[in-house]
Design a protein around this motif. Structure first.
Motif, short mmCIF file in Angstrom:
data_model
loop_
_atom_site.label_atom_id
_atom_site.label_comp_id
_atom_site.label_asym_id
_atom_site.label_seq_id
_atom_site.Cartn_x
_atom_site.Cartn_y
_atom_site.Cartn_z
N UNK A 70 -0.46 1.70 -0.16
CA UNK A 70 -1.39 0.97 0.71
C UNK A 70 -1.32 -0.53 0.44
N UNK A 71 -1.63 -1.31 1.47
CA UNK A 71 -1.61 -2.75 1.30
C UNK A 71 -2.66 -3.18 0.29
N UNK A 72 -2.35 -4.21 -0.50
CA UNK A 72 -3.33 -4.68 -1.49
C UNK A 72 -4.63 -5.14 -0.85
N UNK A 73 -4.54 -5.73 0.32
CA UNK A 73 -5.72 -6.14 1.07
C UNK A 73 -5.52 -5.71 2.52
N UNK A 74 -6.05 -4.55 2.93
CA UNK A 74 -5.86 -4.09 4.32
C UNK A 74 -6.29 -5.15 5.32
N UNK A 75 -5.47 -5.35 6.34
CA UNK A 75 -5.74 -6.39 7.32
C UNK A 75 -5.66 -5.82 8.73
N UNK A 76 -6.75 -5.93 9.52
CA UNK A 76 -6.69 -5.45 10.91
C UNK A 76 -5.77 -6.30 11.78
N UNK A 77 -5.35 -7.47 11.27
CA UNK A 77 -4.48 -8.34 12.06
C UNK A 77 -3.02 -7.92 11.97
N UNK A 78 -2.72 -6.89 11.15
CA UNK A 78 -1.34 -6.44 10.97
C UNK A 78 -1.18 -5.02 11.50
N UNK A 79 -0.02 -4.77 12.08
CA UNK A 79 0.38 -3.42 12.49
C UNK A 79 1.42 -2.93 11.51
N UNK A 80 1.21 -1.75 10.93
CA UNK A 80 2.18 -1.18 9.98
C UNK A 80 2.66 0.17 10.48
N UNK A 81 3.94 0.42 10.30
CA UNK A 81 4.55 1.70 10.65
C UNK A 81 5.29 2.20 9.41
N UNK A 82 4.90 3.38 8.93
CA UNK A 82 5.56 3.91 7.73
C UNK A 82 7.04 4.18 8.02
N UNK A 83 7.87 3.70 7.12
CA UNK A 83 9.31 3.77 7.30
C UNK A 83 9.91 4.91 6.49
N UNK A 84 9.48 5.05 5.25
CA UNK A 84 10.02 6.10 4.40
C UNK A 84 9.14 6.28 3.18
N UNK A 85 9.32 7.42 2.53
CA UNK A 85 8.71 7.67 1.22
C UNK A 85 9.85 7.82 0.22
N UNK A 86 9.75 7.07 -0.85
CA UNK A 86 10.86 6.98 -1.80
C UNK A 86 10.42 7.48 -3.17
N UNK A 87 11.27 8.32 -3.78
CA UNK A 87 11.02 8.79 -5.13
C UNK A 87 11.30 7.68 -6.14
N UNK A 88 10.54 7.70 -7.22
CA UNK A 88 10.81 6.82 -8.35
C UNK A 88 11.48 7.63 -9.45
N UNK A 89 12.34 6.97 -10.22
CA UNK A 89 13.08 7.63 -11.29
C UNK A 89 12.98 6.76 -12.55
N UNK A 90 13.37 7.34 -13.67
CA UNK A 90 13.39 6.61 -14.94
C UNK A 90 14.83 6.24 -15.26
N UNK B 267 15.93 -5.58 15.15
CA UNK B 267 16.05 -5.22 13.74
C UNK B 267 15.02 -4.16 13.38
N UNK B 268 13.82 -4.28 13.93
CA UNK B 268 12.78 -3.28 13.70
C UNK B 268 13.26 -1.90 14.17
N UNK B 269 13.87 -1.85 15.33
CA UNK B 269 14.38 -0.58 15.86
C UNK B 269 15.44 0.02 14.94
N UNK B 270 16.34 -0.83 14.44
CA UNK B 270 17.39 -0.32 13.57
C UNK B 270 16.83 0.19 12.25
N UNK B 271 15.81 -0.48 11.74
CA UNK B 271 15.18 -0.01 10.50
C UNK B 271 14.49 1.33 10.71
N UNK B 272 13.80 1.48 11.83
CA UNK B 272 13.08 2.72 12.10
C UNK B 272 14.03 3.88 12.38
N UNK B 273 15.22 3.56 12.87
CA UNK B 273 16.19 4.63 13.21
C UNK B 273 17.21 4.89 12.13
N UNK B 274 17.08 4.19 11.03
CA UNK B 274 18.09 4.27 9.96
C UNK B 274 18.23 5.72 9.44
#
Length: 294
Positions: A149-169, A287-294
């Motif tokens: 989540x954003x550190x400070x949620x802002x109604x002035x921004x539109x966000x679209x989830x792109x991916x969920x990424x695993x973390x590793x050690x 560029x937004x379209x290419x990122x969402x379709x990656x």
């Protein structure tokens, strides 16, 4: 003074004939004559000496002609440049991203975008999600890749989830394997490990520290304060272990041992953000379209 009037004036000046000029600009001759008279009234001077069968420029007309030609040429240049931009032949995209995403996600997408639209300049700004949200809000960026989540949620921004990424050690192959040599590591196994930690404000720092505290211990930092490349370099040197995104670990090359986190593991959600009140430019939308379709 209207653009159309200047266009008619130049046509008459070049043809020295009102009827031929009207044909050249595809307008009825009376309409052209009326517009020329209106221009003369506005300027307060005659532009042509009208003798039967002989049209010549007055001194005022001679003075106006090069200026009018330049205005018309500049207008044509402006039209061409806008068309180039609309057709994605030129322009720029200002993209913000966290350093880990610049290392892991962006290289392949930006290469594909550049191959398709080589005339578009890509301006990349690295920063934490908090900084990128601020830059978006003030109009300094067109798009930003941020961690939810954003550190400070802002109604002035539109966000679209792109991916969920695993973390590793990641650790040095020359050091002992974390988690007593098991093929996966639990967060609890990091207790007693020396961690190489990112600087304050780094999303991965907050995520890792919060996960350790949820397991009931404070992480022990061997080194702290680095950016992604520095953290990976310190791990290669054997100074400690670090928790990093899987994509970054996969791209880091030799010199690192990668150990997955045991279920449920750690994950982060990556979103593409832009201002809600302003549509991104055409190139940024592509560029937004290419990122969402990656």
């Amino acid at each position: 003074m209207q653009f159309q009037q200047l266009q008619y004036f130049v046509a008459v000046a070049e043809t020295r004939h009102f009827t031929r000029a009207a044909d050249l600009v595809h307008v009825a001759q009376p309409s052209l004559s009326q517009q020329i008279k209106a221009l003369e009234r506005e300027l307060g001077a005659d532009l042509f000496l009208r003798a039967r069968g002989n049209i010549t420029l007055t001194d005022a007309g001679e003075a106006l002609l090069p200026l009018a030609r330049r205005i018309l040429a500049d207008t044509e240049t402006a039209r061409y440049e806008v068309q180039e931009l609309v057709q994605l032949r030129s322009g720029r995209v200002r993209l913000g991203a966290t350093p880990s995403l610049c290392t892991g996600l962006l290289p392949d997408v930006l290469r594909a975008f550049h191959d398709r639209y080589p005339g578009i300049r890509l301006l990349i700004e690295e920063g934490g999600s908090h900084d990128l949200v601020r830059e978006l809000a003030r109009g300094a960026l067109d798009l930003a890749l941020v961690v939810l989540p954003l550190p400070t949620p802002s109604p002035a921004l539109t966000t679209v989830e792109l991916l969920r990424e695993d973390l590793v050690v990641v650790s040095s192959p020359e050091a002992s394997r974390p988690g007593n040599g098991r093929r996966t590591v639990r967060i609890a196994d990091l207790e007693g490990e020396r961690l190489v930690m990112f600087r304050h404000g780094y999303d991965l720092r907050e995520l890792t520290v919060a996960a350790c505290r949820a397991e009931g211990f404070e992480p022990d930092f061997a080194v702290e304060g680095g950016e992604m490349d520095a953290v990976l370099g310190f791990v290669r040197a054997g100074l400690g272990v670090a928790v990093v995104p899987r994509m970054v670990a996969a791209r880091s090359g030799r010199g690192l041992r990668v150990t997955p986190l045991a279920r449920p593991g750690l994950h982060r959600a990556i979103a593409l953000a832009h201002r809600s009140d302003v549509a991104p430019p055409r190139a940024a939308r592509e560029l937004q379209r290419m990122l969402l379709e990656r």
